[in-house]
Design a protein around this motif. Sequence first.
Motif, mmCIF file in Angstrom:
data_model
loop_
_atom_site.group_PDB
_atom_site.id
_atom_site.type_symbol
_atom_site.label_atom_id
_atom_site.label_comp_id
_atom_site.label_asym_id
_atom_site.label_seq_id
_atom_site.Cartn_x
_atom_site.Cartn_y
_atom_site.Cartn_z
ATOM 1 N N SER A 67 55.933 28.491 28.840
ATOM 2 C CA SER A 67 55.778 29.626 27.931
ATOM 3 C C SER A 67 55.093 30.783 28.652
ATOM 4 N N GLY A 68 55.068 31.928 27.991
ATOM 5 C CA GLY A 68 54.453 33.114 28.583
ATOM 6 C C GLY A 68 52.994 32.876 28.952
ATOM 7 N N GLY A 69 52.258 32.221 28.069
ATOM 8 C CA GLY A 69 50.845 31.969 28.321
ATOM 9 C C GLY A 69 50.644 31.047 29.512
ATOM 10 N N GLN A 70 51.547 30.044 29.619
ATOM 11 C CA GLN A 70 51.425 29.102 30.737
ATOM 12 C C GLN A 70 51.756 29.783 32.061
ATOM 13 N N ARG A 71 52.760 30.693 32.014
ATOM 14 C CA ARG A 71 53.101 31.426 33.243
ATOM 15 C C ARG A 71 51.940 32.298 33.679
ATOM 16 N N GLN A 72 51.290 32.896 32.680
ATOM 17 C CA GLN A 72 50.116 33.706 32.947
ATOM 18 C C GLN A 72 49.075 32.869 33.686
ATOM 19 N N ARG A 73 48.958 31.606 33.266
ATOM 20 C CA ARG A 73 47.978 30.725 33.897
ATOM 21 C C ARG A 73 48.360 30.378 35.330
ATOM 22 N N ILE A 74 49.673 30.269 35.584
ATOM 23 C CA ILE A 74 50.099 30.020 36.975
ATOM 24 C C ILE A 74 49.640 31.184 37.842
ATOM 25 N N ALA A 75 49.905 32.395 37.352
ATOM 26 C CA ALA A 75 49.547 33.585 38.122
ATOM 27 C C ALA A 75 48.044 33.621 38.365
ATOM 28 N N LEU A 76 47.301 33.231 37.348
ATOM 29 C CA LEU A 76 45.849 33.210 37.444
ATOM 30 C C LEU A 76 45.402 32.163 38.466
ATOM 31 N N ALA A 77 46.011 30.965 38.362
ATOM 32 C CA ALA A 77 45.652 29.883 39.276
ATOM 33 C C ALA A 77 45.972 30.278 40.712
ATOM 34 N N ARG A 97 43.360 41.796 53.158
ATOM 35 C CA ARG A 97 42.279 42.562 52.534
ATOM 36 C C ARG A 97 41.292 41.720 51.747
ATOM 37 N N ASP A 98 41.516 40.399 51.737
ATOM 38 C CA ASP A 98 40.642 39.526 50.961
ATOM 39 C C ASP A 98 40.684 39.896 49.474
ATOM 40 N N VAL A 99 41.904 40.155 48.980
ATOM 41 C CA VAL A 99 42.071 40.424 47.555
ATOM 42 C C VAL A 99 43.140 39.488 46.988
ATOM 43 N N ALA A 100 43.021 39.172 45.700
ATOM 44 C CA ALA A 100 44.064 38.432 44.999
ATOM 45 C C ALA A 100 44.441 39.273 43.795
ATOM 46 N N MET A 101 45.698 39.153 43.354
ATOM 47 C CA MET A 101 46.124 40.021 42.266
ATOM 48 C C MET A 101 46.934 39.244 41.242
ATOM 49 N N VAL A 102 46.730 39.602 39.974
ATOM 50 C CA VAL A 102 47.547 39.073 38.892
ATOM 51 C C VAL A 102 48.377 40.234 38.360
ATOM 52 N N PHE A 103 49.698 40.066 38.372
ATOM 53 C CA PHE A 103 50.574 41.167 37.980
ATOM 54 C C PHE A 103 50.825 41.146 36.481
ATOM 55 N N GLN A 104 51.249 42.304 35.979
ATOM 56 C CA GLN A 104 51.527 42.428 34.548
ATOM 57 C C GLN A 104 52.595 41.427 34.105
ATOM 58 N N ASN A 105 53.675 41.326 34.901
ATOM 59 C CA ASN A 105 54.737 40.380 34.544
ATOM 60 C C ASN A 105 54.609 39.094 35.346
ATOM 61 N N TYR A 106 53.398 38.801 35.788
ATOM 62 C CA TYR A 106 53.006 37.570 36.464
ATOM 63 C C TYR A 106 53.523 37.455 37.888
ATOM 64 N N GLU A 120 47.027 44.892 33.924
ATOM 65 C CA GLU A 120 47.417 44.636 32.534
ATOM 66 C C GLU A 120 47.928 43.205 32.335
ATOM 67 N N PRO A 121 47.148 42.207 32.713
ATOM 68 C CA PRO A 121 47.681 40.846 32.678
ATOM 69 C C PRO A 121 47.876 40.307 31.268
ATOM 70 N N LEU A 122 47.255 40.935 30.287
ATOM 71 C CA LEU A 122 47.321 40.369 28.939
ATOM 72 C C LEU A 122 48.357 41.051 28.063
ATOM 73 N N SER A 123 48.997 42.091 28.585
ATOM 74 C CA SER A 123 49.829 42.893 27.686
ATOM 75 C C SER A 123 51.118 42.184 27.269
ATOM 76 N N ASN A 124 51.520 41.132 27.992
ATOM 77 C CA ASN A 124 52.735 40.421 27.582
ATOM 78 C C ASN A 124 52.447 39.204 26.705
ATOM 79 N N LEU A 125 51.186 39.035 26.319
ATOM 80 C CA LEU A 125 50.848 37.861 25.503
ATOM 81 C C LEU A 125 50.731 38.261 24.040
ATOM 82 N N ASP A 126 50.899 37.289 23.145
ATOM 83 C CA ASP A 126 50.724 37.626 21.732
ATOM 84 C C ASP A 126 49.232 37.749 21.405
ATOM 85 N N ALA A 127 48.947 38.366 20.260
ATOM 86 C CA ALA A 127 47.581 38.791 19.957
ATOM 87 C C ALA A 127 46.566 37.653 20.034
#
Lengths: 317, 361
Positions: free
Chosen positions: B136-146, B76-85, B160-167
Amino acid sequence: MQENIPAKQLHDKKGGPTLMKPGRMLPRALNKVLQNPYVLIAPAVILVSIFSLYPILFAVKVSFMNWDVVTGEQSFAGFNNYRSIFADPDSMQVLKNTLIYAFFTVCFGLIFALMIGILLQKSTFLTNLVQSVIFTPHIVSFVSVTIMWMWLLDPQMGIVNYVLKMFGFEPQLWMMSPKTSLLSIMIVSIWKGLGFSAMIVIAGLQSIPSYIYEAAKLDRSGRWSTLFRITIPLLSPTLFFLLITSTIGAFSSFDVVNLMTGGGPQGSSNLIVHWIYQIGFLKFQLGKAMAASVLFLILIGFISLLNFMFFSKKVHY
Amino acid sequence: MSAIQFENVRKTYPNGKTVIDQLNLEIRDSSFTVLVGPSGCGKTTALRMIAGLEDVSEGMIRIGAANVTKLEPGDRDVAMVFQNYAIYPHMTVKRNIEFGLKNQGLSKADIVRRLDHVISQVGLEQYANAMPSMLSGGQRQRIALARAISKQTSVFLMDEPLSNLDAKLRNQMRSELIQLHKNLQSTFVFVTHDQVEAMTMGTDIVIFNEGRVMQTGTPKEVYNNPDNVFVATFIGDPGMNIVSLRMTCQLGFRPQRARFTMPERFQGVVLPGEIMTCETLGMDSLYHVRTTMGTILVKSEEEREFGDNVSVYVAEQDMFFFDMHEQRIRDAGRILQLTQSILLKEGVYVAREHSGEAAAR
């Protein structure tokens, strides 16, 4: 232990009560005894010593003796028992049988368990039903299983031969022939163990979160690529557990041999543990049986070590 | 072209529950569209239908010109970032990103080029060969993003990609995502339940409730011009005060627009009341005020104490009226009539201070 605050200090200086003082609940002398780490591990050590360590050491001792169970005569034999094992033509046959048996039951047991686990992974009414049906052999006693399989594998009236004939294959003698007797007991063992292994595999599969598969779908991973690159690697701790337990189980198989073939015909389906039993309790050569047990212990230890060396690095936890 | 269109889309789950009914929605090409709403409102289902992870029960979804309703997620030519990465835990950072690229059948040189590019883009150069469990959680988020960026798709979905990160990290990632959208110029669809995220990040906002779209528009539009009570109370920090008037109509006003002192050239409603609670937010405070028309919120820089008797001034231009179906009343004559009817309510009065009189004082 040394990091613990001494009991005296817990009875604080200001005289006020403090929380959780072990000294208040037990007499001081007993409390002091309980602070000794060896006292704390003693129950486990005593149990293991009586029921594991002592029998092993006793077996090692007896393996160096001539011990006639009937007359009660005992004498030192040196390495004679070990020598007689290596001289016995049966020993090589039994070792070969056991290795073949263990290799095939473990391999095919795992492969079938994985296949069935993947097929039954989804929880629907039908798969739940099939799951419990497949699990049934595990809870049925080996005696009943054996009786059933002896009927199935009967050369004249057995349904297995009937089916073989129907598809144009040669009917087999199964347990009656030295060529197929080992195969027969392998079939029964795999069949009996399958339900348990499949259950463990299903539990392992269900612990893989669904979003991993969704990510794989978005990554254009096909069915096979997902199986080999995602599912199996993530299942590796489960498969490793099954590998170790089923290997040890296969090497120490006794009841299937005893009940189905008695090791025959001509020792063709005899396995190590059954052979040790024959030496010790049918021929009353306790020393030789113990020597064989000691060698067997070393073999199992070695095989488990090999398993760990080869597979533990490939296991992802 | 990668606008996304929902045409009469319905989603019914196998258990018979319809979560989305008759969804018609267009997500503009190259927009940063935020789907926002309370949990269970169908926003995530809508996103997952774009990705192809959820079947469409009825209707059609288009991405660009193509009808993707029946296509596999990977096509479908889509990429996705999941809530829990949804990172593959048994693969290194590099392999996580590589996996999708290899499946696309890219050449080795291409893969290496893209890998180097995205890994440096998200700042994970040092960790290319690390296992995710060490990060760390933030770094994992970046893997998912990359992993998502590396596919160079025209649509980018985020659940909801940001909901597992601290404020603190969440604020940082927010601006990084805005930056990323500017750089990539692809269509971003971002799901969140947090209206602050929606307001700060989106170029377009789609507000969902109970499987229906309540309003779409830019953040400014939905804030300044809500179509209904739901949007008025959902958007804003805090949302609008809603008080019932007679004739089953409702009056709404923003807590930020209410005053404790009469502004110059004031023309509007005055509600006498008592301060119930006071939350200090730093520059301003949030007051709960009990009035004859119910408890209302006032966000003000003026200092008031607990228990103080106050008058709350709401200017005419800050008032919003909603009908018995909770829809906005836009008819000017009706608004005038309603304004006057408030006067009849006990303990409330309408001040009309004309500019001339104010000047004379």
